[in-house]
Design an enzyme around this catalytic site. Sequence first.
Site, PDB file in Angstrom:
ATOM      1  N   SER A  42       0.842  -1.196   0.000  1.00 22.82           N
ATOM      2  CA  SER A  42       0.000   0.000   0.000  1.00 22.82           C
ATOM      3  C   SER A  42       0.878   1.248   0.000  1.00 22.82           C
ATOM      4  CB  SER A  42      -0.952  -0.042   1.197  1.00 22.82           C
ATOM      5  OG  SER A  42      -2.036   0.821   1.024  1.00 22.82           O
ATOM      6  N   ASP A 206      -5.939  -3.896  -2.225  1.00 16.76           N
ATOM      7  CA  ASP A 206      -4.866  -3.511  -1.304  1.00 16.76           C
ATOM      8  C   ASP A 206      -4.175  -4.733  -0.712  1.00 16.76           C
ATOM      9  OD1 ASP A 206      -3.598  -2.553   1.296  1.00 16.76           O
ATOM     10  OD2 ASP A 206      -4.369  -0.656   0.528  1.00 16.76           O
TER      11      ASP A 206
END
Length: 355
Positions: A42, A206
């Site tokens: 991320s 993610d």
Amino acid sequence: MKEKHINLALQGGGAHGAFAWGVLDRLLQEDWLHLAAISGTSAGALNAAAVKGGLSCHSGPAGRRAAQRNLEYLWNEVCQLSDNRLVRWMHSLMPMPRGMHRLTEMFSPAAWLDGLSRIFSPYDYGPFYVNPLGPVLRELPYPDFGNDRGPELFVTATNVRTGRIRVFTRKAVTTDAVLASACLPTLFRAVEIQDTDTGQLEAFWDGGFTGNPALFPLYRQELPRDIVIVNINPLMRDGVPRTPVEISDRVNEVSFNSSLMAELRAINFVKRLHAEQRLTSRGMKNPLIHMILDDTLMNDLNARSKMMPAPGLMARMKEAGQVSADTFLNDHADALNVQDTVDLSELFRGSGVVG
């Protein structure tokens, strides 16, 4: 100082990733410290790509300065996504009465955006949808992070269809791979990438759901034993959350720490076997674990602030990261390549089976 080689593991955490910006900026000032590999998820993947792009473009001090320039550009651009332009952009996608405009502006933009994401999907935006991080990555001063030069780079994403972790490395670390690693599904559409393992066009979310960050790519024998984890999500919070916001924030932190804690527990088990000399003939690596963190600062923030990278918060996070890295170097530089500076047995004390 004697030359030392380490691996970095960079957690994700939205705007809080600016803490790792400060950490990296400070570490890059030390010419005796060499980065062999970086695993990022991320916001950690964004930071890792920026550092890789700089270090792989030039060698020596020039490469370090290039990496610092990439990081500065990245976070300055991310800051531009946080002001009222984001609110106006969201308004343009989902028109509402003027009175509602005024009402939403009275509240925290982060709270408003969080509530809005529970009603609208990124797929509701139609042809107006754009992932604003794409241009930022493509326009880095040194944008080539998918190459075989410099430190190894590992970027983690989550396969939407299978729910499994996917780690991209070398030429597979494209802009789309980094965007996939940072793809919160309530804000961004899943990133579709041709998966060489399955031969299918796979959708990714993610990486924090499955590896935040992934440590196992750093176990390879040719890499250093040392893994320096830059923590974004606090491991500990005093007290029990009671309000809806506090409960939601802690659920967010526990969820995005769960994969890291599972890997650290496995490493702790391996360390116990090494200590008992039960792995002497198996060649299993015994990693040395270190952490750079500021739980005091992170406890002072909430999960919603991860979504709104205001310039004031960015400056505070970067400075805290620089201070934390400086403290780590002053206290533990001699321990690198020698011993752990995190006591995993203490970390997991009291977390076993109760009967």
